[in-house]
Design an enzyme around this catalytic site. Structure first.
Site, PDB file in Angstrom:
ATOM      1  N   HIS A  18       0.838  -1.205   0.000  1.00 15.42           N
ATOM      2  CA  HIS A  18       0.000   0.000   0.000  1.00 15.42           C
ATOM      3  C   HIS A  18       0.873   1.256   0.000  1.00 15.42           C
ATOM      4  O   HIS A  18       0.616   2.218  -0.722  1.00 15.42           O
ATOM      5  CB  HIS A  18      -0.860   0.064   1.270  1.00 15.42           C
ATOM      6  N   LYS A  57     -14.902  -8.588   3.970  1.00 21.73           N
ATOM      7  CA  LYS A  57     -13.773  -8.978   4.836  1.00 21.73           C
ATOM      8  C   LYS A  57     -14.088  -8.640   6.288  1.00 21.73           C
ATOM      9  O   LYS A  57     -14.712  -7.611   6.560  1.00 21.73           O
ATOM     10  CB  LYS A  57     -12.510  -8.202   4.432  1.00 21.73           C
ATOM     11  N   ARG A  60      -1.934  -5.772  -8.432  1.00 22.25           N
ATOM     12  CA  ARG A  60      -0.819  -6.687  -8.165  1.00 22.25           C
ATOM     13  C   ARG A  60      -0.642  -7.703  -9.283  1.00 22.25           C
ATOM     14  O   ARG A  60       0.462  -8.046  -9.664  1.00 22.25           O
ATOM     15  CB  ARG A  60      -1.056  -7.447  -6.850  1.00 22.25           C
ATOM     16  N   SER A  68      -2.914  -7.634   2.877  1.00 23.68           N
ATOM     17  CA  SER A  68      -3.165  -7.556   4.320  1.00 23.68           C
ATOM     18  C   SER A  68      -3.601  -8.924   4.846  1.00 23.68           C
ATOM     19  O   SER A  68      -3.253  -9.304   5.969  1.00 23.68           O
ATOM     20  CB  SER A  68      -4.249  -6.516   4.619  1.00 23.68           C
TER      21      SER A  68
HETATM   22  O1  PNS Z   1      -8.416  -2.799   0.380  1.00 23.16           O
HETATM   23  P1  PNS Z   1      -9.679  -3.354  -0.213  1.00 23.16           P
HETATM   24  O2  PNS Z   1     -10.396  -4.232   0.803  1.00 23.16           O
HETATM   25  O3  PNS Z   1      -9.465  -4.046  -1.519  1.00 23.16           O
HETATM   26  O4  PNS Z   1     -10.615  -2.092  -0.517  1.00 23.16           O
HETATM   27  C1  PNS Z   1     -11.901  -2.250  -1.073  1.00 23.16           C
HETATM   28  C2  PNS Z   1     -12.734  -0.968  -0.854  1.00 23.16           C
HETATM   29  C3  PNS Z   1     -12.841  -0.661   0.636  1.00 23.16           C
HETATM   30  C4  PNS Z   1     -12.051   0.188  -1.567  1.00 23.16           C
HETATM   31  C5  PNS Z   1     -14.129  -1.246  -1.476  1.00 23.16           C
HETATM   32  O5  PNS Z   1     -14.714  -2.352  -0.859  1.00 23.16           O
HETATM   33  C6  PNS Z   1     -15.047  -0.024  -1.346  1.00 23.16           C
HETATM   34  O6  PNS Z   1     -14.936   0.901  -2.148  1.00 23.16           O
HETATM   35  N1  PNS Z   1     -15.940  -0.047  -0.334  1.00 23.16           N
HETATM   36  C7  PNS Z   1     -16.856   1.035  -0.099  1.00 23.16           C
HETATM   37  C8  PNS Z   1     -18.275   0.691  -0.661  1.00 23.16           C
HETATM   38  C9  PNS Z   1     -18.306   0.869  -2.162  1.00 23.16           C
HETATM   39  O7  PNS Z   1     -18.218   1.976  -2.678  1.00 23.16           O
HETATM   40  N2  PNS Z   1     -18.399  -0.247  -2.900  1.00 23.16           N
HETATM   41  C10 PNS Z   1     -18.353  -0.214  -4.347  1.00 23.16           C
HETATM   42  C11 PNS Z   1     -19.717  -0.182  -4.969  1.00 23.16           C
HETATM   43  S1  PNS Z   1     -20.545  -1.702  -4.767  1.00 23.16           S
END
Ligand code: PNS
Length: 159
Positions: free
Chosen positions: A17, A41, A90, A127
């Site tokens: 990150h 998660k 990645r 993570s």
């Molecule tokens: O580090 P991650 O877990 O890959 O991050 C994913 C994250 C938190 C960026 C994603 O789940 C997110 O944007 N969550 C907020 C809710 C949202 O906007 N979801 C997308 C539309 S369904």
């Protein structure tokens, strides 16, 4: 001023990150690291703990601020007048999900997503892998900064 958001669950923040955040910070005037909930998660650290670890490890970059949001990423971007999301890719396994998210966020609020290729040094890192290794006593000292290493030690000692 050109701003971008680096969103994620950051549970906890890793060198992967931090590589993306640092590189984004050299391309934008301001980078906002937004800690969001990923409903698929379960988390090890509270949002406040995650924010604190990111603050400590990004303060040297100079133009990075850390925030959190409960809700849609596109709503966060709209409320804060941010037009660009930066995410690390990645491997090809990330692509399907990230493409879908990018398309959703563009459709919802015309927010552009820019993908940055993760440094090969970090391409295996996540993570979840860090948490799994640390849970079983594996060495994660090359994967996370010392502040996260210590937080993992304290958190997992309680399990
Ligand atoms: O580090 P991650 O877990 O890959 O991050 C994913 C994250 C938190 C960026 C994603 O789940 C997110 O944007 N969550 C907020 C809710 C949202 O906007 N979801 C997308 C539309 S369904």
């Amino acid at each position: 001023m050109k701003s971008a958001v680096c969103p994620g669950s950051f549970d906890p923040v890793t060198y992967g990150h931090l590589d993306i955040i640092e590189r984004a910070s050299s391309r934008f005037d301001q980078v906002i690291v937004a800690v969001l909930e990923n409903r698929t998660k379960s988390s090890l650290f509270t949002v406040d703990q995650r924010i604190e670890m990111i603050r400590e490890t990004t303060q040297g970059f100079g133009n990075v601020i850390v925030d959190s949001w409960y809700g849609l990423l596109s709503d966060y971007c709209t409320s804060n007048n941010i037009g660009t999301i930066v995410k690390g890719l990645r491997a090809v396994t990330d692509f399907d999900y990230e493409l879908q998210m990018a398309q959703i966020n563009y459709q919802a609020a015309k927010i552009e997503t820019m993908f940055m290729a993760t440094s090969p040094t970090h391409s295996f890192l996540s993570s979840s892998i860090v948490k799994e290794l640390a849970h079983y006593g594996g060495d994660v000292s090359t994967m996370v900064p010392p502040v996260v290493l210590e937080a993992l030690r304290v958190r997992l000692a309680g399990e």
